[in-house]
Scaffold this motif. Structure first.
Motif, PDB file in Angstrom:
ATOM      1  N   GLY A  54      57.468 -58.228  12.982  1.00 47.07           N
ATOM      2  CA  GLY A  54      56.298 -57.965  12.136  1.00 47.07           C
ATOM      3  C   GLY A  54      55.936 -59.168  11.283  1.00 47.07           C
ATOM      4  O   GLY A  54      54.769 -59.587  11.218  1.00 47.07           O
ATOM      5  N   GLU A  55      56.947 -59.760  10.667  1.00 44.57           N
ATOM      6  CA  GLU A  55      56.701 -60.939   9.820  1.00 44.57           C
ATOM      7  C   GLU A  55      56.237 -62.127  10.657  1.00 44.57           C
ATOM      8  O   GLU A  55      55.413 -62.931  10.208  1.00 44.57           O
ATOM      9  N   LEU A  56      56.782 -62.235  11.869  1.00 39.81           N
ATOM     10  CA  LEU A  56      56.395 -63.336  12.756  1.00 39.81           C
ATOM     11  C   LEU A  56      54.909 -63.230  13.126  1.00 39.81           C
ATOM     12  O   LEU A  56      54.172 -64.229  13.076  1.00 39.81           O
ATOM     13  N   VAL A  57      54.464 -62.018  13.454  1.00 35.31           N
ATOM     14  CA  VAL A  57      53.050 -61.807  13.796  1.00 35.31           C
ATOM     15  C   VAL A  57      52.174 -62.070  12.572  1.00 35.31           C
ATOM     16  O   VAL A  57      51.132 -62.735  12.664  1.00 35.31           O
ATOM     17  N   ASP A  58      52.596 -61.583  11.402  1.00 34.83           N
ATOM     18  CA  ASP A  58      51.830 -61.832  10.173  1.00 34.83           C
ATOM     19  C   ASP A  58      51.704 -63.330   9.919  1.00 34.83           C
ATOM     20  O   ASP A  58      50.633 -63.836   9.565  1.00 34.83           O
ATOM     21  N   PHE A  59      52.811 -64.045  10.115  1.00 34.93           N
ATOM     22  CA  PHE A  59      52.818 -65.486   9.846  1.00 34.93           C
ATOM     23  C   PHE A  59      51.929 -66.246  10.824  1.00 34.93           C
ATOM     24  O   PHE A  59      51.090 -67.067  10.423  1.00 34.93           O
TER      25      PHE A  59
END
Ligand code: UDP
Length: 148
Positions: free
Chosen positions: A59-64
């Protein structure tokens, strides 16, 4: 000739590292066959990182990766995939050697500046995800006689 997909991530773009990174690949002897500054959609991010969809950091990777523009490139040359991975350095910049891009410009794994395909098959998949065939330019360069 082998091709690889290289992408300056949003942190690298914000930190004005596009020029430095392009210069490293040019000086190495690789040929640029495609490049664009673009905003990744959530859908494209999910496809690109599909192998990580069950990981806790997904999730954080996609947000980033969707948080700002990226600079997507296709570079061509002998053993382009493997050599580019060496130029990137280890995934976590704390383990990446000085002289590599992540070793020289990164500190934490969540912001490791750059993406590079990890195998010839993934390079083909990623190039097709990010570029249309008409966006790739094939041309000769006289300097190739001095690289190979
Ligand atoms: N990543 C992360 N946390 C982790 C591991 C990976 O945020 O604990 C991110 C990091 O940006 C990395 C990307 O997920 O570049 C893909 O991970 P992979 O293991 O495929 O590394 P890479 O092929 O990018 O070196």
């Amino acid at each position: 000739m082998e091709k690889t997909f290289i992408m300056v991530k949003p942190d690298g773009v914000q930190r004005s590292l596009i020029g430095e990174i392009v210069t490293r690949f040019e000086k190495k002897g690789f040929q640029l066959v495609g490049a664009k500054l673009m905003q990744i959609s959530t859908e494209l991010a999910g496809n690109h990182y599909a192998e990580h969809k069950d990981k806790p950091f997904f999730g954080e990777l996609v947000d980033f990766i969707t948080s700002g523009p990226v600079f997507a490139m296709v570079w061509q040359g002998e053993n382009a995939v493997e050599v580019a991975r060496q130029m990137l350095g280890k995934t976590n910049p704390k383990d990446a050697l000085p002289g590599t891009i992540r070793g020289d410009f990164g500190l934490v794994v969540e912001k490791n500046v750059i993406h590079g395909s990890d195998a010839v098959e993934s390079a083909k998949r990623e190039i097709a995800l990010f570029f249309g065939e008409e966006e790739l330019v094939h041309y000769g360069k006289l300097i190739e006689d001095w690289v190979y």
